[in-house]
Design an enzyme around this catalytic site. Sequence first.
Site, mmCIF file in Angstrom:
data_model
loop_
_atom_site.group_PDB
_atom_site.id
_atom_site.type_symbol
_atom_site.label_atom_id
_atom_site.label_comp_id
_atom_site.label_asym_id
_atom_site.label_seq_id
_atom_site.Cartn_x
_atom_site.Cartn_y
_atom_site.Cartn_z
ATOM 1 C CB CYS A 148 -28.455 24.207 -9.420
ATOM 2 S SG CYS A 148 -27.306 23.115 -10.278
ATOM 3 C CE LYS A 175 -22.859 20.124 -1.057
ATOM 4 N NZ LYS A 175 -21.642 19.657 -1.690
ATOM 5 C CB VAL A 188 -28.371 19.338 -7.036
ATOM 6 C CG1 VAL A 188 -28.805 18.963 -5.642
ATOM 7 C CG2 VAL A 188 -27.953 20.799 -7.105
ATOM 8 C CD GLU A 200 -21.615 14.629 -13.698
ATOM 9 O OE1 GLU A 200 -21.601 15.450 -14.628
ATOM 10 O OE2 GLU A 200 -21.092 14.863 -12.593
ATOM 11 C CB SER A 201 -26.915 18.068 -15.681
ATOM 12 O OG SER A 201 -25.684 18.411 -16.279
HETATM 13 N N1 LIG Z 1 -21.158 18.018 -13.584
HETATM 14 C C1 LIG Z 1 -22.279 18.172 -12.716
HETATM 15 C C2 LIG Z 1 -22.188 19.524 -12.022
HETATM 16 C C3 LIG Z 1 -23.198 19.669 -10.908
HETATM 17 C C4 LIG Z 1 -22.888 20.856 -9.984
HETATM 18 O O1 LIG Z 1 -21.749 21.356 -9.946
HETATM 19 N N2 LIG Z 1 -23.879 21.275 -9.218
HETATM 20 C C5 LIG Z 1 -23.651 22.313 -8.258
HETATM 21 C C6 LIG Z 1 -24.858 23.223 -8.106
HETATM 22 S S1 LIG Z 1 -25.223 24.108 -9.552
HETATM 23 C C7 LIG Z 1 -23.455 21.683 -6.872
HETATM 24 O O2 LIG Z 1 -24.076 20.719 -6.545
HETATM 25 N N3 LIG Z 1 -22.581 22.284 -6.082
HETATM 26 C C8 LIG Z 1 -22.334 21.861 -4.746
HETATM 27 C C9 LIG Z 1 -20.938 21.369 -4.576
HETATM 28 O O3 LIG Z 1 -20.144 21.454 -5.527
HETATM 29 O O4 LIG Z 1 -20.636 20.922 -3.479
HETATM 30 C C10 LIG Z 1 -23.571 18.012 -13.531
HETATM 31 O O5 LIG Z 1 -23.525 18.268 -14.747
HETATM 32 O O6 LIG Z 1 -24.587 17.592 -12.962
#
Ligand SMILES: N[C@@H](CCC(=O)N[C@@H](CS)C(=O)NCC(=O)O)C(=O)O
Length: 361
Positions: A148, A175, A188, A200-201
């Site tokens: 990710c 999940k 994540v 949030e990253s």
């Molecule tokens: N805006 C979030 C985006 C996080 C994100 O989209 N993570 C993806 C993996 S790269 C995720 O968890 N996807 C699973 C889902 O959307 O259910 C951040 O910056 O942390």
Amino acid sequence: MTRIRWQSRKTFGILLGVLILYFTIRVRKYEHKTSVSLNVHPNEAWEFVADFSNMKYLNPTITDFVITEESGNYKHWKYTTEYVEKLSHWPYLPNYSTAHFEIKATTNMDKYFINSYHRTCMFNGLYCRSVEPPRTEGILRLYSMEYCPYAQRPRLVLKAKGIPFETVNINLTEKPEWYFKIHPEGKVPALLDNGKITIESLDISDYLDEKYPQNPLYSSDPKIKQHEKELIQKIAPVVSGFYSFLLNNQEHATEEQISELLAPLQPFEEELSKKGGKFFGGDKPNMVDYMFWPWAERSEATVRKSKGQNLLTDDKIPNLQKWKKAMKEDRAVSEIYHSPEEHWKVFEYRIYKTPLDYDTL
Ligand SMILES: N[C@@H](CCC(=O)N[C@@H](CS)C(=O)NCC(=O)O)C(=O)O
């Protein structure tokens, strides 16, 4: 049937239902936090509690077990076991469980704490429920996923600042239920710091930079810091351009798609040219570098998508291409780097639904 008999049958049925529900829910998930005080030398006590075969004396319902993972030392021992048990209140079908055990000694090693977290598969293994792996006190926990890009951001920050942390990788296609208590959308990354959860990253990365002063990733000059934050905000359009090309089904990029991909890169290309340094942070990477890198690492996968047609040639973004080479040499980047081939397999899975086993990538 008389009305009274019908009523009592109904009451009996409801009672039976409630009882079944109670036993079903009750045995699904349980957590033991036991403190054991044994009147023997601490080492002997440790050996007793760290050996799962002794757990059979403490819990006679266990009929068989196998240890699948173990690690640690005399003060802190962790292991995972898969065991079979016939619960005393429902001994008819065996339950298959996975448990993570953690045995921890107090500083003077006079007491041991056993924490165990279980995933029980009931009804002969027909229904399972997973439980979060045991947390280690005083250690940051990052909920992540190896491929990710958003999770890669705080991982880079943690590495760049040399902050000890543990990782719990989340299976995003299936999940685990418990994870929704950590992140309401089950995404994540998420960071757990002594009970405090941050999601949030970008927020996690900023939180880490504020809390851990070593190797600061923003400028100490508020004006420059503000500019760095504004640049980070400009990463989002790069990411959407990148995915809109990568995740569609076409093989070749149109001129329009190439400009969509290149336009949001211009502010970064200009910034590097103005700075004249190797990195956005000058002679070492800063927050802009680390927040941007995950997509730069994946950018070479576009060559595979477009069957060899290189969309991001050196002449179009010369400074960014030099920056990419320099970033690959950075310790934090190289420690968690994945090749374009690996990233391409992940994208193939997303675009063409090609089967993928993340564990053997
Ligand atoms: N805006 C979030 C985006 C996080 C994100 O989209 N993570 C993806 C993996 S790269 C995720 O968890 N996807 C699973 C889902 O959307 O259910 C951040 O910056 O942390």
